[in-house]
Design a protein around this motif. Structure first.
Motif, PDB file in Angstrom:
ATOM      1  N   THR A 108       0.824  -1.202   0.000  1.00  0.00           N
ATOM      2  CA  THR A 108       0.000   0.000   0.000  1.00  0.00           C
ATOM      3  C   THR A 108       0.860   1.255   0.000  1.00  0.00           C
ATOM      4  O   THR A 108       0.594   2.215  -0.733  1.00  0.00           O
ATOM      5  N   PHE A 109       1.913   1.262   0.809  1.00  0.00           N
ATOM      6  CA  PHE A 109       2.796   2.437   0.868  1.00  0.00           C
ATOM      7  C   PHE A 109       3.534   2.637  -0.464  1.00  0.00           C
ATOM      8  O   PHE A 109       3.779   3.773  -0.868  1.00  0.00           O
ATOM      9  N   ALA A 110       3.875   1.545  -1.145  1.00  0.00           N
ATOM     10  CA  ALA A 110       4.523   1.671  -2.456  1.00  0.00           C
ATOM     11  C   ALA A 110       3.596   2.366  -3.443  1.00  0.00           C
ATOM     12  O   ALA A 110       4.025   3.231  -4.222  1.00  0.00           O
ATOM     13  N   ALA A 111       2.316   2.004  -3.410  1.00  0.00           N
ATOM     14  CA  ALA A 111       1.338   2.665  -4.279  1.00  0.00           C
ATOM     15  C   ALA A 111       1.188   4.132  -3.896  1.00  0.00           C
ATOM     16  O   ALA A 111       1.078   5.008  -4.770  1.00  0.00           O
ATOM     17  N   CYS A 112       1.201   4.425  -2.600  1.00  0.00           N
ATOM     18  CA  CYS A 112       1.089   5.812  -2.138  1.00  0.00           C
ATOM     19  C   CYS A 112       2.254   6.660  -2.652  1.00  0.00           C
ATOM     20  O   CYS A 112       2.064   7.837  -3.006  1.00  0.00           O
ATOM     21  N   ARG A 113       3.443   6.083  -2.689  1.00  0.00           N
ATOM     22  CA  ARG A 113       4.601   6.833  -3.198  1.00  0.00           C
ATOM     23  C   ARG A 113       4.417   7.179  -4.676  1.00  0.00           C
ATOM     24  O   ARG A 113       4.741   8.289  -5.118  1.00  0.00           O
ATOM     25  N   GLU A 114       3.900   6.231  -5.433  1.00  0.00           N
ATOM     26  CA  GLU A 114       3.635   6.494  -6.855  1.00  0.00           C
ATOM     27  C   GLU A 114       2.580   7.590  -7.006  1.00  0.00           C
ATOM     28  O   GLU A 114       2.713   8.505  -7.822  1.00  0.00           O
ATOM     29  N   TYR A 115       1.517   7.501  -6.210  1.00  0.00           N
ATOM     30  CA  TYR A 115       0.431   8.481  -6.297  1.00  0.00           C
ATOM     31  C   TYR A 115       0.918   9.874  -5.890  1.00  0.00           C
ATOM     32  O   TYR A 115       0.502  10.882  -6.462  1.00  0.00           O
ATOM     33  N   ALA A 116       1.817   9.940  -4.891  1.00  0.00           N
ATOM     34  CA  ALA A 116       2.365  11.234  -4.470  1.00  0.00           C
ATOM     35  C   ALA A 116       3.094  11.908  -5.626  1.00  0.00           C
ATOM     36  O   ALA A 116       3.003  13.133  -5.812  1.00  0.00           O
ATOM     37  N   ARG A 117       3.807  11.113  -6.411  1.00  0.00           N
ATOM     38  CA  ARG A 117       4.518  11.656  -7.573  1.00  0.00           C
ATOM     39  C   ARG A 117       3.540  12.224  -8.601  1.00  0.00           C
ATOM     40  O   ARG A 117       3.724  13.334  -9.116  1.00  0.00           O
ATOM     41  N   VAL A 118       2.457  11.484  -8.874  1.00  0.00           N
ATOM     42  CA  VAL A 118       1.464  11.927  -9.865  1.00  0.00           C
ATOM     43  C   VAL A 118       0.770  13.207  -9.396  1.00  0.00           C
ATOM     44  O   VAL A 118       0.578  14.152 -10.174  1.00  0.00           O
ATOM     45  N   ILE A 119       0.392  13.240  -8.123  1.00  0.00           N
ATOM     46  CA  ILE A 119      -0.300  14.411  -7.563  1.00  0.00           C
ATOM     47  C   ILE A 119       0.580  15.658  -7.677  1.00  0.00           C
ATOM     48  O   ILE A 119       0.116  16.739  -8.043  1.00  0.00           O
ATOM     49  N   LYS A 120       1.865  15.486  -7.387  1.00  0.00           N
ATOM     50  CA  LYS A 120       2.795  16.619  -7.468  1.00  0.00           C
ATOM     51  C   LYS A 120       2.962  17.082  -8.912  1.00  0.00           C
ATOM     52  O   LYS A 120       2.946  18.288  -9.200  1.00  0.00           O
ATOM     53  N   GLU A 121       3.101  16.131  -9.834  1.00  0.00           N
ATOM     54  CA  GLU A 121       3.304  16.478 -11.245  1.00  0.00           C
ATOM     55  C   GLU A 121       2.105  17.233 -11.822  1.00  0.00           C
ATOM     56  O   GLU A 121       2.272  18.151 -12.628  1.00  0.00           O
ATOM     57  N   LEU A 122       0.902  16.835 -11.415  1.00  0.00           N
ATOM     58  CA  LEU A 122      -0.309  17.464 -11.962  1.00  0.00           C
ATOM     59  C   LEU A 122      -0.725  18.712 -11.196  1.00  0.00           C
ATOM     60  O   LEU A 122      -1.622  19.431 -11.624  1.00  0.00           O
ATOM     61  N   GLY A 123      -0.097  18.957 -10.065  1.00  0.00           N
ATOM     62  CA  GLY A 123      -0.349  20.191  -9.331  1.00  0.00           C
ATOM     63  C   GLY A 123      -1.718  20.294  -8.687  1.00  0.00           C
ATOM     64  O   GLY A 123      -2.337  21.371  -8.701  1.00  0.00           O
ATOM     65  N   ALA A 124      -2.199  19.201  -8.111  1.00  0.00           N
ATOM     66  CA  ALA A 124      -3.491  19.253  -7.412  1.00  0.00           C
ATOM     67  C   ALA A 124      -3.412  20.185  -6.208  1.00  0.00           C
ATOM     68  O   ALA A 124      -2.435  20.155  -5.458  1.00  0.00           O
ATOM     69  N   GLU A 125      -4.444  21.008  -6.042  1.00  0.00           N
ATOM     70  CA  GLU A 125      -4.458  21.993  -4.956  1.00  0.00           C
ATOM     71  C   GLU A 125      -4.870  21.375  -3.629  1.00  0.00           C
ATOM     72  O   GLU A 125      -4.447  21.834  -2.569  1.00  0.00           O
ATOM     73  N   ARG A 126      -5.714  20.380  -3.697  1.00  0.00           N
ATOM     74  CA  ARG A 126      -6.217  19.763  -2.462  1.00  0.00           C
ATOM     75  C   ARG A 126      -6.215  18.250  -2.623  1.00  0.00           C
ATOM     76  O   ARG A 126      -6.427  17.731  -3.720  1.00  0.00           O
ATOM     77  N   LEU A 127      -6.008  17.556  -1.511  1.00  0.00           N
ATOM     78  CA  LEU A 127      -5.990  16.091  -1.506  1.00  0.00           C
ATOM     79  C   LEU A 127      -6.835  15.582  -0.353  1.00  0.00           C
ATOM     80  O   LEU A 127      -6.751  16.097   0.765  1.00  0.00           O
TER      81      LEU A 127
END
Length: 313
Positions: free
Chosen positions: A58-77
């Motif tokens: 689960t944490f490995a998937a979270c690390r991948e998702y953190a990268r995507v969220i940062k790249e796309l510049g989401a304002e809120r999570l």
């Protein structure tokens, strides 16, 4: 438009949606939607604890998702965690890991809240159509639990019950650490008994039989739809709003419960992480359709993730 990111961490999978939302118009523009099978709920029904290997997946998937969220510049999570992390004794290990990776604390929501998000996500684009009769019964078949919601424009009644594809598989089909392949008639009957008892419980608060349109969500339902459509691979746009007749659901359920692991794994639309649990998941859907007399299920790819996104926007 507000750019938001929603994460839904369930018993079997963790999913991410990054989207631009406009609450004024009801428009949601999807930028990235992805799913990873992590089996967070592995063994929880038996041990009451999250397994170390399940947490690491689960944490490995979270690390991948953190990268995507940062790249796309989401304002809120917003990170919503459901059945498995709600039940586990060591859920603080899970919370701590998510905060370290994503910077937000997972919200371990109740079954009723989970159902409300699912309803909003699944029906927001269906409410204005004349093609489907109301009220809707939205059914979200997860790994550890199933949510039932009846409503029209708004939720009228909701209930979460503890039957899901992973929970039923681990409870009834795993013998000495191995999934029975294929299951015996007695094992299938035991799963069916649990499902029927759960439906009795759901009917205490949700008027299941009063619904006019059944809307099905999550991996078990979308996989059944993909098999019904004979897709060469998982194609979300083809599955979204597919209408699968009862007879087809029954045929696919029987097939999933009588074939071997290798035979199921050869089905191109079937995700490897669902090969062992699709039989139980399909049986939950079939039992629901039989209970309410549904002639078909309308399949939605928009679900709790979309509801989470709208709750942020």
């Amino acid at each position: 438009m507000t750019r938001v990111a929603g994460i839904d961490c369930g018993t079997n999978s963790i999913r991410l949606l990054v989207a631009d939302c406009d609450p004024a118009t009801g428009e949601l523009v999807e930028l990235d939607r992805r799913m990873t099978i992590v089996r967070l709920g592995q063994g929880v029904d038996k041990t009451g604890r999250l397994a170390p290997e399940a947490l690491e997946r689960t944490f490995a998937a979270c690390r991948e998702y953190a990268r995507v969220i940062k790249e796309l510049g989401a304002e809120r999570l917003r990170f919503v965690a459901t059945s498995a992390s709600r039940d586990a004794e060591n859920r603080e290990d899970f919370v701590r890991g998510v905060v370290e990776i994503l910077g937000v604390e997972p919200e371990v929501i109740s079954g009723d809240e989970e159902a409300e998000f699912s309803f909003i996500g699944a029906t927001k684009e269906l409410i204005g159509t004349d093609r489907l009769d109301k009220p809707f019964l939205v059914v979200d078949i997860g790994g550890g639990s199933t949510e039932f919601v009846v409503g029209e424009e708004h939720v009228r009644a909701a209930r979460s019950v503890d039957v899901g594809c992973v929970r039923m598989t681990e409870r009834h089909l795993v013998v000495d650490g191995t999934v029975t392949d294929p299951p015996t008639a007695e094992q299938i009957a035991a799963i069916r008994a649990d499902i029927e008892a759960a439906l009795d419980l759901a009917e205490e608060t949700v008027p299941l039989r009063g619904a006019r349109t059944l809307v099905g969500l999550a991996g078990s339902v979308t996989t059944v739809a993909g098999i019904a459509l004979g897709l060469p691979e998982y194609i979300s746009s083809e599955i979204h709003h597919a209408r699968v007749p009862y007879a087809t659901v029954r045929e696919i359920t029987e097939r999933m419960l009588t074939t071997t692991h290798a035979e199921r794994a050869a089905i191109p639309v079937l995700h490897p992480g669902r090969v062992d649990v699709i039989g139980a998941g399909a049986l939950v859907l079939l039992a629901i359709m039989e209970r309410i007399g549904a002639t078909e299920v309308v399949v939605s790819e928009h679900d709790i993730l979309d509801g989470i996104a709208w709750s942020i926007a």
